[in-house]
Structures are given as structure tokens and as C-alpha cells.
Scaffold this motif. Structure first.
Motif, PDB file in Angstrom:
ATOM      1  N   LEU A  67       0.785  -1.232   0.219  1.00  0.00           N
ATOM      2  CA  LEU A  67      -0.156   0.002  -0.105  1.00  0.00           C
ATOM      3  C   LEU A  67       0.765   1.068   0.046  1.00  0.00           C
ATOM      4  O   LEU A  67       0.524   2.059  -0.652  1.00  0.00           O
ATOM      5  CB  LEU A  67      -1.001   0.019   1.288  1.00  0.00           C
ATOM      6  CG  LEU A  67      -2.323  -0.629   1.110  1.00  0.00           C
ATOM      7  CD1 LEU A  67      -2.866  -0.806   2.385  1.00  0.00           C
ATOM      8  CD2 LEU A  67      -3.123  -0.190   0.088  1.00  0.00           C
ATOM      9  N   GLU A 105       3.682   1.983  -1.460  1.00  0.00           N
ATOM     10  CA  GLU A 105       4.001   2.201  -2.744  1.00  0.00           C
ATOM     11  C   GLU A 105       3.206   3.102  -3.533  1.00  0.00           C
ATOM     12  O   GLU A 105       3.539   4.069  -4.252  1.00  0.00           O
ATOM     13  CB  GLU A 105       4.252   0.994  -3.418  1.00  0.00           C
ATOM     14  CG  GLU A 105       5.660   0.417  -2.831  1.00  0.00           C
ATOM     15  CD  GLU A 105       5.596  -1.333  -3.484  1.00  0.00           C
ATOM     16  OE1 GLU A 105       4.888  -1.442  -4.041  1.00  0.00           O
ATOM     17  OE2 GLU A 105       6.233  -1.951  -2.491  1.00  0.00           O
ATOM     18  N   PHE A 106       1.723   2.914  -3.071  1.00  0.00           N
ATOM     19  CA  PHE A 106       0.687   3.947  -3.852  1.00  0.00           C
ATOM     20  C   PHE A 106       1.257   5.395  -3.653  1.00  0.00           C
ATOM     21  O   PHE A 106       1.057   5.993  -4.436  1.00  0.00           O
ATOM     22  CB  PHE A 106      -0.485   3.502  -3.405  1.00  0.00           C
ATOM     23  CG  PHE A 106      -1.234   2.483  -3.892  1.00  0.00           C
ATOM     24  CD1 PHE A 106      -1.634   2.709  -5.605  1.00  0.00           C
ATOM     25  CD2 PHE A 106      -1.315   1.231  -3.434  1.00  0.00           C
ATOM     26  CE1 PHE A 106      -2.307   1.521  -5.943  1.00  0.00           C
ATOM     27  CE2 PHE A 106      -1.901   0.203  -4.155  1.00  0.00           C
ATOM     28  CZ  PHE A 106      -2.163   0.511  -5.420  1.00  0.00           C
ATOM     29  N   ALA A 148       6.770   2.224  -9.951  1.00  0.00           N
ATOM     30  CA  ALA A 148       5.463   0.994 -10.055  1.00  0.00           C
ATOM     31  C   ALA A 148       6.432  -0.036 -10.624  1.00  0.00           C
ATOM     32  O   ALA A 148       6.089  -1.067 -10.012  1.00  0.00           O
ATOM     33  CB  ALA A 148       4.587   1.672 -10.976  1.00  0.00           C
ATOM     34  N   SER A 178       7.699   8.148 -10.484  1.00  0.00           N
ATOM     35  CA  SER A 178       6.788   7.077 -10.196  1.00  0.00           C
ATOM     36  C   SER A 178       6.409   5.946 -11.200  1.00  0.00           C
ATOM     37  O   SER A 178       6.203   4.839 -10.552  1.00  0.00           O
ATOM     38  CB  SER A 178       5.315   8.209 -10.182  1.00  0.00           C
ATOM     39  OG  SER A 178       5.090   8.410 -11.198  1.00  0.00           O
ATOM     40  N   LEU A 205       1.405   7.571  -6.646  1.00  0.00           N
ATOM     41  CA  LEU A 205       0.590   8.820  -6.781  1.00  0.00           C
ATOM     42  C   LEU A 205       1.059   9.963  -6.407  1.00  0.00           C
ATOM     43  O   LEU A 205       0.910  11.081  -7.367  1.00  0.00           O
ATOM     44  CB  LEU A 205      -0.506   8.643  -5.630  1.00  0.00           C
ATOM     45  CG  LEU A 205      -1.542   7.508  -5.794  1.00  0.00           C
ATOM     46  CD1 LEU A 205      -2.673   7.151  -4.814  1.00  0.00           C
ATOM     47  CD2 LEU A 205      -2.207   7.373  -7.501  1.00  0.00           C
TER      48      LEU A 205
END
Lengths: 390, 339
Positions: free
Chosen positions: B132, B134-135, B157, B153, B139
């Protein structure tokens, strides 16, 4: 299907890894570079134009500020050009001192290159080790000339002063210790798999391309061309020193890195030889038209006082003509083209900055590679914007 | 009454763990600069208080007073939320980490267990929450409306997802040995001396965990999303003030959790090196082992250059994941042959 467009990224002039104020406009397809356009001129100070309003002596400090990591080498090229214009000789001791200082400066310049290059690739520790050694060189410069970054040590006809007492021991200490330091750098980089992966096969430029783009110096020698002004057109008694020109084979970032490392070792050897064989004698030619009289005489002798005043205020008038002198600066062939109209100021001074020509080959080098390779390629051609923009 | 005591215990533990973690994170930044400083022949912070010990506080004050800038072209809601996601995920992992066994409150018969929650699926929870986090990075980079941020980003990802696969597979080896996802159970099975630690039974998994862990927390040589030399800080390029500090804290908190999970899974958790030394409280052992990992994370940063993005992906998919699978296969074979 949606239309796909390339992404344009502005790298610089404010970017941590463009070595100053270089601006690259990168057109990216994902992370792959399609086109690179270097933009320069953010550090333009008009050195060439400024030189036209200064007497020949007064231009020397300007040259310090071209490639500010290689001040001694810049001085040397300029004074050689003026001496050629004047047709005067330089005492042997002065020639050796010039070589000594220029080679120490080359080591210092390569140390900055190594540190920043490694920092760009992510190995940040090395920078501090490099600056530790560079500090020793700068201390030597300070004792010899009074200046650290911009020593302005060379004079037309010789050098500004002789070596102070005890400095030879300090230089000897440095020369003795330096090979071990290079080994230390190599343990951190040459033997590191990640470093090899980041540098081998990256930013390749072939022998022919390198020559066609006018590259010089270690960047050219990395591609396997054995051209060094010190050997090809020896100046300042370089023919009397034993040294080799290290060359690479592939022309990638790694080759340029190895060439510079080996070059530091040879520079170190030249410094050692220069110290050993340092001849006795004056350090500046005694030409009443051109060089300043000895300081002691100025306060006692009216003729010397007049000579000092004349040279310091209006300089000298070289004969009409034009000369070109190229020297091997730390980045490549640094050339000075001087045109004299017979007055005490140069009519035109044109500088051939090695970094400018090396930079022009960058787009060729990084075509089709990734953003990360741009950084290692910029680092490997070792540009200094002070020299490119002048 | 019993319920009230329980509630008080939980609240006290929450506060203590949170405060402890924050202090560790604050001093980790100090430690990092100090250790790196000494590696790099300089001093590190030494102006604020003795040995620069007050430096984290002065940094916090500075971060608070900086202008908080939200770029005009950013997606504002996501932009503000991203650092929160990061820090919340990094902190919540600590809820299941057991830092010690248990002790009885002096004067009472109330037993305090040194963990916030002892859930059956502890390990699963850790990996779920860690992903989570990493979101936040993805983002954050995407919403800031900056091309460097976007590139950062995207890299985050790709890198994190592929390394999480290797990490997950590496951990399964430990799970096969301990037959439980419950962290306290995993620690209990490693009791009785250092020769029982999982690091000896799962050395490959341990090395894989360390490598993938570095990629998870974006440290050199895997600091692709940041890559300050190429992307000028990458995903957090547009962040300023406390939002930037939150990302920073999240990174360091994540570093602590990675270390803590490594201690729990491979180094016997709070268990002493040899049973004779069990008079030293478990939490001391836990912290000492954690320190080794934290030091490693800092030390390697001072040594390694940064890999290139495509090399990282190749390394992850072509070397680490096959290796993890082989490790899993061998472990499974040995366990099933033993019966």
C-alpha cells in the motif's frame, strides 16, 4: 488508437548532474532518448571580447576562469601564444615549473571529474576522497602562487615566482602517496560490478566519429586515437619527459574513465620527473620590453622603476601578426588564436575550448540510450561550462 | 474492569510504539548522516547539541516552517494524500512486529505482551500494507504534474512490483519451515540459540530478502524513483515543507520495518544469541539486531553506485525471481522428504 507523442524533458540549466548550467532538451520515448539538443550560453561572460580591452599581461587572469578546474593549463596556453607572437625564449627552470604546475593541475582537474562523475552514477563517497587529495594540490598552489582556484601563476616569459622553501618536500609527499590513492579509487569503482555495468558499452563513440566531431583529450583517446598535444607538438620541454599516452579501445564511458585514471598516474610521474630534474636558474626571461624587473631593484634603481611602471601601465607592443598555440589541457586541446595589430592590446583573441567540441558529440553518443546513460555520458566527456560559454 | 484495563493497555502500547518508532526514525536520519559522514571523511551533524543529537528536531522545526507549495498543475487531492498514504502504511506495519516476549507488571499479575497485535496472518498483513505504501510514491509522482516526477513514479511502479514478487517468493521458504504466518510463532520456533535461526536454514532467502528489501525501500543501488542525479529527486521533486518530510519519514520508517521484519524472520526476533544470555530483556536483543540491519542499509549506501533502471528490472526478473523459485523448490523438497 490514441496518438502517441514523445515526451520532451528539459534537463537543466538547473539540474544536479549537468555539470554547471548546461541545458539539454531531451525527446523521450518512454525512457529512451530519441533526440538531444544541447543549449549553451548560460555562463557567457565575454572573455574573448574582454581580452580585446586589456593589455597582454592583464588577460592572464581571465584565462584562469575559462575552465576553472584547470587554471594553470589555461594560463600556460595563453602565455605560450603570446611568447610565440613575441618570439621570446623562456628559461629552462620556468619551463619545468610550468610543466610541474600544469601536471599537478591536470591531476586536480581529473580528481574533480572523477568525483562528480562517480557522484552522478550514485557512488557519492568517492567525491570526498577526491577532494581530500585535490586539497593537497590546492595547498601547494596556494604556497607557490598565492591563489588556490585561480592561481594566475604563469607570466609572459616565465612564471611569477620561484618555488618557496620546503614546497618540494610537500610535492614529493603528494607524489609518493598519490598512486595508493588511485588504487583506493579503483577498489571503489573499477572492481565494482555495478560501476562496470553502468559504464561499459554506454555512450560509445567510434574512432572516426570522435575525430569528425573534433573531440580531443581523454575523450578522444578513450576511442583509441593516440593524439596528445604534449607528444604531437611538444611545448614547454614536454619532449624531455618520459610518459605514455593511455588509450582506450571501444570508446565507451568506461574507456574514457580508465584513460583519465591512467593519465593521472602519468601526470604524477611527470611531476616526479620535473621535480627531480628541475634545473637551476631564473624563472622568468629578462627582457626589458616585456618582463617586470626583479622586485628588489625597483626600490633602488630608477631605470628598473621606470621599466616596472611602463610594463605595468601600458604593457608592451608585440609585432603585427597572428599565432595559434594549442596545449593539452585536462579536457583536451585548448587553443589560443591571437591577432595583434601592433598595439598593446590583442586585436582579437579566439579560444578553442576542448569542452565545447567534446560536448557537440554528446547527442551522437547518447542516441537511443536511457536517461541514466545521458548522465554517465555527460560525466565521461568531462565538460566545464565556464570554458564552453567563455 | 478487565476490559477497561485491556483498553488502557492497548492505548498505552500504541502510544509507546508510535512514539518509539518516531524517535527511532528521527535518530535514524541522524545516524545515517553521522555514519555516512565518517565513511566520507567528514563529521556529519555536530552543531545542534552534543554530537549533533538535536539535529532531527531542528530539521523538524525547519520543515514545519517552510512554505508548503502545491503546484498549480497538480492533482491537488491526490497530491496531498500521497505522503499520508506513505507514512500511514510505513507505520502500521509495526502493529504486528513482536519486539519482545512478555513481562508481568510489577505488583500485579497483569501480563503485558510486547506487541500490539498478534494476528494469525501477520506476515501477510505486513506485505499487504507495505505494498500500500508504494501507492504513496506512485501517486505522489504522478499527481505533481511534473515530468521528472512522472518518470520517477513510473519507475517506482515497475521496480516495486517486480521486486515484491521476488520478496514474497523468498519469504515462502521461511513459511514452509515455520508452518505459520504468525510472527510470534516464527520467532518462538527460532528460540534456543543462534544455531536455530532461520538465517542458517534459509541463507538464500535471507540474501534475497535483503536485496529486494533495499529495492522496496528505495535505497541505493536501487533508488530509481529518486535518482537525484538523473531525475533531480524523482517522485518527490514538487514536494516541500512537511509533505516532503512525511515522505522522508515514511522512507526511514520503512527502513526500520524492513529491518524489524528481517530480525523477526531470520535472526530469531527477541531471542538471545545463546540461551544463557536470556537475562537480558528481549527488547534489547531485538534493538541490537535491528541496529545491525540499519547500519547495513546505511553502509551500503556509502559504497555502491546506482544501477540503471533497465538493469534493475533485468536483475529482478531474470536473476532474483528464478533464484527465489529454486530456493522455494529445494526447501519444499527437503521438507517433504523429511516428512
Amino acid at each position: 488508437m490514441a496518438e502517441t507523442r514523445l515526451m520532451t524533458i528539459n534537463m537543466g540549466p538547473q539540474h544536479p548532474a549537468t555539470h554547471g548550467v548546461l541545458r539539454l532538451v531531451l525527446e523521450l520515448d518512454g525512457e529512451v532518448i530519441v533526440k538531444t539538443t544541447p543549449h549553451i550560453g548560460y555562463l557567457h561572460r565575454g572573455v574573448e571580447k574582454l581580452a580585446e580591452s586589456k593589455t597582454y599581461h592583464q588577460v592572464i587572469p581571465l584565462t584562469d576562469r575559462l575552465d576553472y578546474t584547470n587554471a594553470m593549463g589555461n594560463n600556460l596556453g595563453y602565455v605560450l601564444a603570446v611568447e610565440k607572437l613575441l618570439g621570446i625564449g623562456v628559461p629552462k627552470r620556468a619551463q619545468y615549473l610550468r610543466v610541474l604546475m600544469a601536471e599537478l593541475q591536470r591531476i586536480a582537474a581529473h580528481l574533480i571529474w572523477l568525483g562528480t562523475h562517480a557522484l552522478d552514477i550514485g557512488a557519492m563517497t568517492l567525491l570526498f576522497y577526491n577532494f581530500r587529495e585535490r586539497e593537497e594540490i590546492l595547498k601547494i598552489f596556494e604556497e607557490v602562487s598565492g591563489g588556490r582556484l585561480t592561481p594566475t601563476y604563469m607570466r609572459i616569459g616565465g612564471v611569477s615566482k620561484d618555488l618557496p622553501d620546503g614546497i618540494t618536500d610537500k610535492i614529493k609527499d603528494f607524489v609518493r602517496a598519490f598512486p595508493d590513492h588511485i588504487k583506493e579509487y579503483e577498489t571503489l569503482l573499477t572492481k565494482n560490478v555495478i560501476w562496470l555495468k553502468r559504464t561499459k558499452g554506454v555512450g560509445i563513440i567510434s574512432k572516426e566519429d570522435a575525430i569528425n566531431w573534433g573531440m580531443t583529450g581523454p575523450s578522444l583517446r578513450g576511442s583509441g586515437v593516440k593524439y596528445d598535444v604534449r607528444k604531437a607538438f611538444p611545448y614547454s620541454s614536454y619532449e624531455e619527459f618520459d610518459f605514455e599516452i593511455p588509450i582506450g579501445s571501444v570508446g565507451d564511458v568506461y574507456d574514457r574513465y580508465i584513460v583519465r585514471l591512467r593519465e593521472m598516474e602519468w601526470s604524477n610521474a611527470i611531476v616526479e620527473q620535473a621535480l627531480e630534474r628541475l634545473p637551476k636558474g631564473p624563472v622568468i626571461a629578462n627582457d626589458p620590453r616585456i618582463t617586470l624587473p626583479p622586485k628588489d631593484d625597483v626600490t633602488k634603481d630608477i631605470a628598473a622603476l621606470i621599466r616596472q611602471f611602463k610594463i605595468a601601465s601600458e604593457g608592451f607592443q608585440p609585432p603585427k601578426g597572428e599565432v595559434y598555440v594549442g596545449v593539452e589541457a585536462s579536457k583536451g586541446e585548448l587553443g589560443y588564436y591571437l591577432v595583434s595589430d601592433g598595439s598593446n592590446k590583442p586585436l582579437r583573441m579566439r579560444i578553442r575550448p576542448p569542452s565545447f567540441l567534446n560536448l557537440s558529440a554528446l547527442p551522437k553518443m547518447i542516441e537511443g540510450s536511457l536517461i541514466a546513460d545521458v548522465i554517465s555520458a555527460i560525466g565521461s566527456i568531462d565538460i566545464v561550462l565556464g570554458e564552453i560559454d567563455r | 474492569m478487565q476490559l477497561l484495563y485491556l483498553l488502557i493497555e492497548i492505548i498505552v502500547k500504541c502510544v509507546v510504539v508510535f512514539a518509539g518508532l518516531m524517535i527511532v526514525v528521527a535518530y535514524l536520519t541522524w545516524l545515517e548522516r553521522k555514519v555516512l559522514g565518517h565513511i566520507q571523511i567528514r563529521y556529519g551533524p555536530n552543531r545542534c547539541g552534543p554530537f549533533g543529537l538535536l539535529q532531527p528536531f531542528s530539521d523538524a522545526v525547519k520543515a514545519f516552517f517552510k512554505e508548503d507549495l502545491v503546484p498549480g498543475r497538480s492533482d491537488k487531492v491526490v497530491f496531498v494524500m500521497a505522503p499520508m498514504i506513505s507514512i500511514i502504511a510505513a507505520i502500521s506495519i509495526f502493529a504486528v512486529i513482536p519486539f519482545g516476549n512478555q513481562f508481568t507488571l510489577p505488583g500485579t499479575n497483569w501480563v503485558v505482551k510486547l506487541r500490539l497485535a498478534d494476528v494469525d496472518i501477520g506476515l501477510l498483513y505486513i506485505f499487504g500494507v507495505a505494498s500500500l505504501g508504494e501507492f504513496g510514491i506512485i501517486l505522489g509522482g504522478w499527481s505533481s504534474g511534473n515530468k521528472y516526477g512522472l518518470t520517477g513514479s513510473l519507475r517506482a511502479a515497475a521496480q516495486m512490483i517486480s521486486y515484491e514478487v521476488a520478496l514474497g517468493i523468498a519469504i515462502v521458504g521461511v513459511l514452509i519451515l515455520s508452518e505459520s504466518l504468525r510472527l510470534t510463532e516464527i520467532v518462538r520456533l527460532q528460540g534456543g540459540g543462534f544455531w536455530n535461526w532461520n538465517i542458517w536454514y534459509q541463507p538464500v532467502a535471507f540474501v534475497l530478502y535483503l536485496i529486494c528489501g533495499l529495492a522496496e525501500i528505495n535505497r541505493t543501488p536501487f533508488d530509481m524513483p529518486e535518482a537525484e542525479a538523473e531525475l533531480a529527486c524523482g517522485f518527490n521533486i514538487e514536494y516541500s515543507s512537511m509533505k516532503f518530510a512525511l515522505f522522508f519519514m515514511a522512507e526511514y520508517a520503512h527502513m526500520v520495518t524492513m529491518g524489524a521484519v528481517a530480525v523477526t524472520l531470520f535472526m530469531g526476533g527477541w531471542q538471545p544469541i545463546i540461551p544463557q544470555l536470556s537475562f537480558i530483556p528481549g527488547i534489547v536483543w531485538f534493538c541490537a539486531k535491528l541496529f545491525i540491519f540499519l547500519f547495513f542499509f546505511i553502509w551500503q549506501r556509502g559504497t555502491f553506485p546506482r544501477l540503471r533502471y533497465d538493469q534493475i528490472m533485468k536483475f529482478g526478473w531474470k536473476i532474483l525471481i528464478p533464484l527465489a523459485l529454486i530456493n522455494l523448490l529445494v526447501t519444499g523438497l527437503i521438507v517433504s522428504l523429511k516428512g
